[in-house]
Write an enzyme that holds these catalytic residues in place. Structure first.
Site, PDB file in Angstrom:
ATOM      1  CB  SER A 101      43.390  85.110  17.081  1.00 29.79           C
ATOM      2  OG  SER A 101      43.549  83.707  17.099  1.00 29.79           O
ATOM      3  CG  LEU A 128      46.194  80.571  14.906  1.00 29.08           C
ATOM      4  CD1 LEU A 128      45.877  81.077  13.499  1.00 29.08           C
ATOM      5  CD2 LEU A 128      47.081  81.565  15.628  1.00 29.08           C
ATOM      6  CG  ASP A 129      43.190  82.175  21.338  1.00 28.71           C
ATOM      7  OD1 ASP A 129      43.491  81.006  21.646  1.00 28.71           O
ATOM      8  OD2 ASP A 129      43.598  83.175  21.958  1.00 28.71           O
ATOM      9  NE  ARG A 130      33.866  80.205  17.429  1.00 29.73           N
ATOM     10  CZ  ARG A 130      32.744  79.566  17.731  1.00 29.73           C
ATOM     11  NH1 ARG A 130      32.671  78.865  18.848  1.00 29.73           N
ATOM     12  NH2 ARG A 130      31.700  79.617  16.932  1.00 29.73           N
TER      13      ARG A 130
END
Length: 469
Positions: free
Chosen positions: A233, A229-231
């Site tokens: 998000s 997961l993106d930082r």
């Protein structure tokens, strides 16, 4: 005088070099004698379960077991009972060494095979290494029942272990409060925004290393990442609790991308793994629902110091990316709540699809929606008037800010639901019956509540809509 000064300096440098060379030779002879002494005396167990005897490290006799890769394919409905991929199967010498010696770097194991330093004995598992004739074995050679592998004694040198991060009681309680599901095979958490998943340049603490300290519980192995997961998000992050469950999960997550092309008739409801995101975007898409199917590629910027994902123009390095979208609710203030269901798992896929394909960048996405944020004006709100002073959480997190009523909103992208097969039940059934029909396997439905900044944005838009009505 000058000549004498330089002559003395040259002699000192020469003597220093000779001294270093002498001590290096003595150290080499000393260390060599230690290795020889170990060769004759060492008879202890290594961490891989094998016994050291003579010049070799002896691994346990091979026995066929569950092929977790084939099991993962069967769970993903890519192979059925009786297919070529058997769950109970043989394995190669390389895979057997990696399984018995997980502490050894894979690059070292491959080098040993490449230099032909790996041996195997006859099928008779009762003979000692000194009593049987050892033969060289290749990395791809298949193992036979009862056969043993012998590695050079040099592999017993203990590797330098990376020191794990020591969490305080407050930090450990915070990480464990993020859990939404746990069984013997997997653990799932609701990742908060701003907490990185993996380490990297400038990242001191990541969920990957925090899980090793906080989320092991009664299992010796550390939890392993299965996806990212993106930082910025938030939402559901699944980790495998053992090497076996991690391998199966990797196969299931890869199944999402197998056979994906430009075919827009993909039935997501029949897919074994389903992920649903909620996003708040600028503007309104032209269609209420649909399927985005475009290839993505990576572009390097600033002489390779940064990168950006963009729509590809048919280059060979592109990866196809498919996303199903649906409008959940629109607002008179120019915002839209979207449900996004990624079929593939490309980097920044949802952010690029929203910004460059739909023309509706995600709120808080300053990388792909920077133009929309240039005209940003926070919405007036009376909901946050009674909010107390923000309290910093462990790891410097502040989860009370970032809604659309503030000057700098956080990324409004959240993985709210994930449906995946119950790996724990599958391993339990297959251990008792290798012909277990995985099509009957039940699923796990994971749901993660919205982060505070997105919940406040949702409440604010609802409140403004009611006032306007």
């Amino acid at each position: 005088m000058t000549e004498v000064f330089y002559l003395r300096k040259i002699l000192r440098l020469r003597l220093s070099a000779i001294t270093k060379s002498f001590f290096k030779q003595q150290y080499h002879l000393f260390s060599t004698s230690i290795v020889k002494e170990k060769t004759h005396q060492l008879t202890e167990n290594n961490s891989g379960g094998g016994r050291v005897k003579g010049k070799w490290v002896t691994l346990p006799p091979f026995s066929s077991s569950i092929n977790v890769v084939s099991l993962g394919k069967r769970i993903s409905h890519r192979s059925i009972v009786g297919d070529i991929d058997s769950i109970e199967t043989m394995t190669s010498a390389l895979k057997w060494v990696n399984r018995c010696c997980p502490h050894l770097p894979r690059s070292l194991v491959q080098k040993l095979f490449r230099l032909r330093q790996v041996r195997r004995d006859n099928v008779d598992g009762n003979a000692d290494a000194s009593e049987c004739r050892l033969k060289r074995v290749g990395a791809k050679d298949m193992m036979r029942e009862g056969e043993r592998i012998f590695l050079p004694i040099s592999v017993i040198e203990p590797p330098i272990k990376k020191q794990e991060y020591e969490c305080s009681e407050e930090e450990m309680n915070f990480i464990r409060c993020l859990e939404i599901y746990k069984d013997s095979a997997i653990i799932a958490i609701n990742k908060p925004p701003k907490l990185p998943v993996q380490g990297g340049l400038g990242i001191k603490k990541s969920l990957d290393e925090l899980a090793a300290t906080c989320l092991r519980y009664d299992i010796k192995e550390r939890p392993r990442l299965v996806h990212r997961l993106d930082r910025d998000s938030s939402g559901i992050l699944v980790m495998g609790r053992t090497q076996t469950s991690t391998t199966i999960l990797h196969s299931i997550f890869r199944e999402k991308t197998v056979g994906i092309s430009e075919d827009r008739e993909t039935d997501l409801g029949k897919r074994n793994l389903q992920k649903r995101y909620l996003a708040l975007v600028f503007g309104v898409p032209n269609q209420r629902k649909g399927m985005i199917s475009v290839p993505l590629t990576k572009v390097l910027l600033d002489d390779g110091r940064s990168e950006r994902i963009t729509i590809a123009d048919g280059s060979s390095s592109s990866q196809h990316a498919v996303t199903e979208f649906r409008v959940v609710e629109t607002s008179a203030y120019g915002y839209t709540w979207l449900e996004l269901c990624p079929v593939t798992g490309r980097k920044h896929q949802l952010r690029v699809h929203c910004a460059e394909v739909l023309g509706t960048p995600i709120v808080g996405d300053y990388k792909y929606g920077w133009q929309a944020h240039r005209r940003w004006e926070p919405l007036p709100s009376s909901l946050d008037e009674n909010v107390t002073e923000p309290k910093l959480l462990p790891f410097g997190l502040n989860l009370q800010c970032g809604s659309i009523s503030e000057k700098q909103p956080h990324l409004h992208l959240h993985c709210k639901q994930m449906i995946l097969p119950n790996i724990s039940v599958a391993l339990d059934h297959v251990s008792r019956d290798v012909d277990y029909d995985c099509s009957k396997l039940e699923s796990i439905n994971l749901v993660a509540p919205l982060p505070l900044h997105m919940q406040r944005s949702w409440n604010l838009l609802k409140s403004l809509a009611q006032q306007k009505a």
